[in-house]
Design an enzyme around this catalytic site. Structure first.
Site, PDB file in Angstrom:
ATOM      1  N   HIS A 240      -1.489   6.523  37.667  1.00  0.00           N
ATOM      2  CA  HIS A 240      -2.100   5.289  37.172  1.00  0.00           C
ATOM      3  C   HIS A 240      -3.050   5.635  36.032  1.00  0.00           C
ATOM      4  CE1 HIS A 240      -4.596   1.672  37.085  1.00  0.00           C
ATOM      5  NE2 HIS A 240      -3.651   1.069  37.769  1.00  0.00           N
ATOM      6  N   CYS A 278       0.456   0.379  33.797  1.00  0.00           N
ATOM      7  CA  CYS A 278      -0.495  -0.704  34.080  1.00  0.00           C
ATOM      8  C   CYS A 278      -0.920  -1.331  32.753  1.00  0.00           C
ATOM      9  CB  CYS A 278      -1.706  -0.154  34.837  1.00  0.00           C
ATOM     10  SG  CYS A 278      -2.976  -1.411  35.094  1.00  0.00           S
ATOM     11  N   HIS A 305       2.385  -2.368  36.818  1.00  0.00           N
ATOM     12  CA  HIS A 305       1.271  -3.241  37.201  1.00  0.00           C
ATOM     13  C   HIS A 305       1.117  -4.222  36.056  1.00  0.00           C
ATOM     14  CE1 HIS A 305      -1.283  -0.502  40.066  1.00  0.00           C
ATOM     15  NE2 HIS A 305      -0.092  -0.770  40.542  1.00  0.00           N
ATOM     16  N   ASP A 352      -0.949  -7.631  39.033  1.00  0.00           N
ATOM     17  CA  ASP A 352      -2.176  -6.928  39.414  1.00  0.00           C
ATOM     18  C   ASP A 352      -3.246  -7.976  39.690  1.00  0.00           C
ATOM     19  OD1 ASP A 352      -3.702  -4.740  39.963  1.00  0.00           O
ATOM     20  OD2 ASP A 352      -3.550  -3.826  38.000  1.00  0.00           O
ATOM     21  N   HIS A 353      -4.484  -7.648  39.547  1.00  0.00           N
ATOM     22  CA  HIS A 353      -5.584  -8.540  39.935  1.00  0.00           C
ATOM     23  C   HIS A 353      -5.335  -9.988  39.515  1.00  0.00           C
ATOM     24  CE1 HIS A 353      -7.669  -4.667  38.505  1.00  0.00           C
ATOM     25  NE2 HIS A 353      -7.018  -4.476  39.625  1.00  0.00           N
ATOM     26  N   TYR A 369      -7.956  -9.331  44.539  1.00  0.00           N
ATOM     27  CA  TYR A 369      -6.804  -9.329  45.437  1.00  0.00           C
ATOM     28  C   TYR A 369      -6.780 -10.502  46.416  1.00  0.00           C
ATOM     29  CZ  TYR A 369      -5.443  -4.855  43.526  1.00  0.00           C
ATOM     30  OH  TYR A 369      -5.018  -3.869  42.678  1.00  0.00           O
TER      31      TYR A 369
HETATM   32  C1  DNO Z   1      -6.842  -1.406  41.045  1.00  0.00           C
HETATM   33  C2  DNO Z   1      -5.677  -0.517  41.181  1.00  0.00           C
HETATM   34  C3  DNO Z   1      -6.109   0.909  41.382  1.00  0.00           C
HETATM   35  C4  DNO Z   1      -4.901   1.795  41.641  1.00  0.00           C
HETATM   36  C5  DNO Z   1      -5.218   3.257  41.732  1.00  0.00           C
HETATM   37  C6  DNO Z   1      -3.978   4.078  41.834  1.00  0.00           C
HETATM   38  O1  DNO Z   1      -6.740  -2.557  41.265  1.00  0.00           O
HETATM   39  O2  DNO Z   1      -4.823  -0.647  40.129  1.00  0.00           O
HETATM   40  O3  DNO Z   1      -6.977   0.968  42.477  1.00  0.00           O
HETATM   41  O4  DNO Z   1      -4.331   1.411  42.855  1.00  0.00           O
HETATM   42  O5  DNO Z   1      -5.945   3.685  40.644  1.00  0.00           O
HETATM   43  O6  DNO Z   1      -4.303   5.300  42.379  1.00  0.00           O
END
Ligand code: DNO
Length: 392
Positions: A240, A278, A305, A352-353, A369
């Site tokens: 990531h 991401c 992501h 993602d978020h 989340y």
């Molecule tokens: C945040 C996530 C991170 C991700 C880690 C992977 O929302 O994208 O916490 O899970 O960095 O190790």
């Protein structure tokens, strides 16, 4: 009916049985599976087959698949190559073997020292009254200088700058200072525990003699030790990117830019050494050309992501709706679909978020989340992906 031929691989993150967003909620969202971790296992310990199977059976009983681990965390000793790093690497290899044997396919991890991700506000109010995550460089500096009081923070700045920030800090109401501290150091999921000030300082101090070059060498040594096992058991590793994609608290960063990706991918040239693409993390760095990055390193991307950010100043970004913001999500998903079609594989992707909104406001959910904001992003993503598939 083109829809029938599309192998969607859309996922939602789930933080395990204590997540206020239940598996049944996620099953109703219309995704194919969850990405999750054994959050109860201490960082560095082995994930046993029994625990993995038990978790997988639970997830499967809701009609959801579990093929992506997020995350199998890397112990700080491995990142620093000190202390018990050999033991922790052995354990990591063992966990990968167990995961592969249980049918898991992708393992996400990061190599960021101390902090998994950093924001300065988890409840930035948007005009429509929903809440977003925000990073503000000036607020970060206040936290660094006056809340954490990191030795070295002052020396990195001009005296006039410190004075101006001091004034701003003095004017800040006490509750705002406390909210800032807990947001930066304690609130975000992914880190092992909520840290106290002395613990944060001690953890940062351990990196005093580790620069980016050293950290990169440690990552490469780690990859050289684990990638052969991953290849053997059919696991693809997905690193990531740094979030935010620049140095914080004087700590080195090595996965923020296109050059960083190039370096890590080419130094350990195996498909099993791959990337979690991401868009939120890479997208917060204006120099990164995301579509170009995706096209160039597509064969090494094992997980997406998808999240958008909006910069509203040179040093401030907030998390925008999936289809708004600085990243052209249409171009990204188009390139992702093109990649999957070209390589004849289905790459997992997850929104993602999300924004905190509607009935989630006032609820205690992991920042970013909640169920509803991510449900909105998932629906947008699903429509976008479908339309792109249908058009080609
Ligand atoms: C945040 C996530 C991170 C991700 C880690 C992977 O929302 O994208 O916490 O899970 O960095 O190790």
């Amino acid at each position: 009916m083109k829809m029938k031929n599309i192998r969607f691989n859309q996922q939602m993150r789930w933080f395990g049985p204590s997540d206020p967003v239940a598996l049944s909620d996620i099953a109703q969202a219309g995704c194919q599976g969850v990405v999750t971790a054994l959050h109860g296992v201490e960082v560095g310990a082995i994930w046993t087959k029994e625990l993995i199977r038990e978790r997988k059976d639970l997830i499967n009983s809701f009609g959801l698949a579990w093929t992506v681990v997020e995350s199998l965390p890397v112990h700080e000793d491995i990142k620093m190559r000190t202390g018990q790093f050999n033991l922790y690497i052995q354990n990591y290899r063992e966990s990968l073997r167990n995961l592969g044997d249980c049918g898991l396919e992708v393992v996400t991890y990061n190599f960021m020292p101390v902090f998994d991700w950093v924001r300065t506000d988890i409840a930035h109010l948007l005009p429509n009254q929903s809440e977003a995550l925000l990073y503000d460089q000036e607020k970060y500096e206040l936290a660094d200088l006056f809340l954490l009081e990191r030795p070295g923070a002052r020396a990195e700045k001009e005296q006039v700058q410190v004075e101006r920030l001091q004034q701003r800090f003095d004017d800040m109401p006490e509750e705002e200072k406390q909210a800032l501290f807990s947001c930066v150091f304690q609130a975000l999921p992914g880190s092992s525990t909520a840290l106290r000030k002395d613990q944060v300082l001690a953890a940062i101090a351990q990196y005093e003699h580790i620069d980016a070059q050293q950290l990169r060498a440690n990552l490469i040594a780690f990859l050289e030790a684990i990638v052969p096992i991953a290849e053997e058991v059919g696991i693809r590793m997905a690193i990531h990117p740094d979030d935010p994609p620049f140095s914080v608290f004087g700590l080195p960063r090595i996965m923020s830019t296109e050059a960083d990706v190039e370096e890590i991918m080419s130094r350990v040239p195996s498909t099993a050494n791959g990337l979690c693409f991401c868009t939120g993390s890479f997208g917060a760095q204006p120099q990164n050309d995301l579509v170009q990055l995706l096209k160039e390193w597509g064969s090494r991307i094992h997980f997406f992501h998808l999240r958008n950010t909006k910069r509203d100043g040179p040093d401030r970004f907030w998390e925008a709706s999936l289809l708004e913001g600085d990243t052209d999500m249409y171009e990204i998903v188009k390139a992702a679909v093109g990649l999957m079609q070209k390589e004849q594989r289905s790459i997992p992707m997850r929104p993602d978020h999300g924004h905190k909104m509607l009935d989630d406001l006032g609820k205690n959910v992991y920042p970013g989340y909640g169920a509803i904001g991510r449900l909105k992003s998932l629906a947008e993503l699903r429509g976008l992906e479908y339309a792109i598939h249908a058009a080609v």
